[in-house]
Design a protein around this motif. Structure first.
Motif, short mmCIF file in Angstrom:
data_model
loop_
_atom_site.label_atom_id
_atom_site.label_comp_id
_atom_site.label_asym_id
_atom_site.label_seq_id
_atom_site.Cartn_x
_atom_site.Cartn_y
_atom_site.Cartn_z
N LEU A 86 19.50 -40.35 63.43
CA LEU A 86 18.90 -40.81 62.77
C LEU A 86 17.32 -40.27 62.69
CD1 LEU A 86 19.89 -44.63 62.52
CD2 LEU A 86 20.44 -42.70 60.75
N TYR A 87 16.64 -40.00 63.85
CA TYR A 87 15.47 -39.40 64.02
C TYR A 87 15.49 -38.12 63.35
CZ TYR A 87 10.89 -37.24 65.69
OH TYR A 87 10.07 -36.50 65.74
N SER B 110 22.27 -41.72 55.72
CA SER B 110 22.05 -42.55 56.89
C SER B 110 23.10 -43.29 57.27
CB SER B 110 21.05 -43.59 56.83
OG SER B 110 21.02 -44.72 57.89
N GLU C 198 20.40 -43.13 67.46
CA GLU C 198 19.06 -43.28 67.17
C GLU C 198 18.40 -41.87 66.99
OE1 GLU C 198 17.30 -46.13 66.29
OE2 GLU C 198 19.30 -47.21 66.73
N LEU D 192 17.52 -36.54 61.00
CA LEU D 192 17.79 -36.67 59.75
C LEU D 192 16.63 -37.26 59.11
CD1 LEU D 192 19.62 -37.01 57.21
CD2 LEU D 192 20.01 -39.45 58.03
N ALA D 193 15.69 -38.11 59.79
CA ALA D 193 14.42 -38.71 58.84
C ALA D 193 13.74 -37.44 58.90
CB ALA D 193 14.00 -39.71 59.54
N LYS D 194 13.40 -36.60 59.83
CA LYS D 194 12.35 -35.55 59.99
C LYS D 194 12.99 -34.63 58.90
CE LYS D 194 10.52 -31.89 62.82
NZ LYS D 194 10.45 -31.21 64.05
N TYR E 4 20.24 -32.48 65.37
CA TYR E 4 20.99 -33.50 64.48
C TYR E 4 22.39 -33.54 64.72
CZ TYR E 4 22.92 -35.89 60.38
OH TYR E 4 23.76 -36.70 59.32
N LEU F 56 14.49 -34.95 56.06
CA LEU F 56 14.40 -35.09 54.68
C LEU F 56 13.04 -35.50 54.51
CD1 LEU F 56 16.91 -38.39 54.56
CD2 LEU F 56 17.15 -36.22 53.44
N LEU F 57 11.98 -35.82 55.38
CA LEU F 57 10.56 -35.95 54.93
C LEU F 57 10.06 -34.75 54.97
CD1 LEU F 57 9.81 -39.04 57.23
CD2 LEU F 57 9.77 -39.11 54.75
N THR G 100 25.70 -40.70 58.89
CA THR G 100 25.13 -40.30 60.31
C THR G 100 25.64 -41.47 61.14
OG1 THR G 100 23.22 -39.39 59.19
CG2 THR G 100 23.19 -39.87 61.54
N ARG H 112 18.71 -40.83 50.84
CA ARG H 112 18.74 -41.23 52.34
C ARG H 112 19.64 -42.28 52.75
NH1 ARG H 112 15.44 -44.67 49.81
NH2 ARG H 112 14.68 -46.35 50.88
#
Length: 365
Positions: free
Chosen positions: A265-266, A324, A262, A268-270, A252, A272-273, A327, A320
């Motif tokens: 953000l990927y 984002s 991009e 970051l999403a991983k 990250y 958080l999920l 980020t 989130r």
């Protein structure tokens, strides 16, 4: 002693999170750092000598449950209000009634962070005189929302998310009570994605249990698929205490450093999920704003610190969005490591070279 032996008479249609509320301290799960043997809070509850307290911490960690235990154990008059709907007039009435009462009054104020200054000031004299013993519970940081005078007259206890052992204890006892056969991977999934929240765990177990057919022996087979459906989370390979944690945050940071929005953000999403603590990510953004951007774009640190505050204020899942936003901004900002390098050089000088006295012209005269 059976954690749930007092719950046999409770209505069958009640949610598990209500049905399995503890009645005694022996039934309470978690928070050993404040409720362990010989701890101050435990001794005060057992002796029925509780003073005014503020309980703060995340949802589902036992704040309300412990208050119910206190209500069951105390000889004092117990009254409960919610700060969202209780105004100054109601508080004055409660104080007036408490003054007329022969025994101590314990007042639970749920969501006490919603109290404004007038409401808090209304309670202060009666708390100070011991007419009312206040129990305030909140998911917010009390030092931000409760005035100093009220805090100084209360003991503040932080509740923490339930750990894996606590959650497994709850699962095992629910399994025995309801005749559920939990597969190991299902348990791991539930524990991981309930994020230390017992209420969320029990709600997920209830959904899975009530929607899954029993086998010929009357047992429910709780598989990984049932767990995923119940808690609405896919399994994402990510170990918050192992290499996955450090590798992902590294990816990250490096993506932002290289300006790859991009990819950043990927990752970051991983995180958080996978249940990563949002404040951990926000703190890394603050560090990145100074270390990697600095004075090339002074707004970076302003945005990052604002996002940290926003994350603490709104929590997930809404957190989130500001994460984002930061980020994207940090990844696109022009980079400079000057602040980091210069302070590192200066600290190395102080540590390794002769200490320089303050020149006369720079002294405080």
């Amino acid at each position: 002693m059976d954690l749930f032996e007092n719950n046999k008479s409770i209505k069958k249609n009640e949610p598990l999170a209500i049905k399995y509320l503890p009645k005694r301290l022996e039934e309470f799960v978690g928070q050993e750092h404040i409720l362990g043997k010989e701890k101050l809070l435990r001794r005060a509850i057992e002796a029925d000598k509780l003073s005014s307290v503020i309980f703060h911490g995340p949802s589902g960690c036992g704040k309300s449950s412990l208050v119910k235990v206190i209500a069951n154990m105390t000889s004092a008059y117990f009254q409960e209000i919610n700060a969202v709907i209780s105004g100054v007039d109601e508080l004055r009435k409660i104080v007036y009634q408490a003054e007329k009462r022969d025994k101590k009054t314990i007042l639970l104020v749920d969501e006490i962070h919603h109290f404004n200054k007038s409401q808090q000031d209304c309670l202060l004299p009666s708390v100070e005189k011991g007419i009312i013993t206040l129990i305030g519970i909140t998911t917010e940081n009390p030092y931000f929302y409760i005035n100093t005078a009220l805090l100084s007259r209360s003991l503040v206890f932080e509740f923490k998310k339930l750990d894996e052992a606590d959650l497994n204890k709850i699962i095992n006892r629910v399994a025995d009570e309801l005749k559920i056969h939990f597969l190991k991977e299902a348990v791991n999934h539930l524990v991981k994605y309930c994020e230390g929240d017992a209420r969320r765990l029990l709600n997920a177990v209830e959904i899975g249990y009530t929607t899954t057919e029993k086998d010929k022996d009357g047992f429910v087979e709780f598989t990984l698929n049932v767990a995923e459906e119940s808690i609405q989370k896919r399994v994402i390979t990510y170990d918050k205490k192992g290499d996955g944690h450090y590798d992902t945050i590294s990816a990250y940071i490096k993506s932002m450093r290289s300006g790859n929005v991009e990819d950043a953000l990927y990752w970051l999403a991983k995180m958080l999920l996978a249940g990563e603590e949002p404040r951990f990510i926000a703190r890394r953004q603050v560090i990145f704003a100074s270390e990697d951007i600095g004075n090339n774009d002074p707004m970076a640190i302003v945005l990052a610190t604002s996002v940290l505050k926003a994350v603490e204020f709104v929590g997930m899942p809404e957190a989130r969005i500001p994460l984002s936003q930061a980020t994207i901004y940090l990844a696109r900002a022009k980079k400079s490591k000057e602040a980091y390098l210069k302070i590192s050089e200066s600290m190395e000088k102080v540590e390794n070279e002769k200490i320089v006295d303050v020149p006369e012209e720079l002294k405080n005269k």
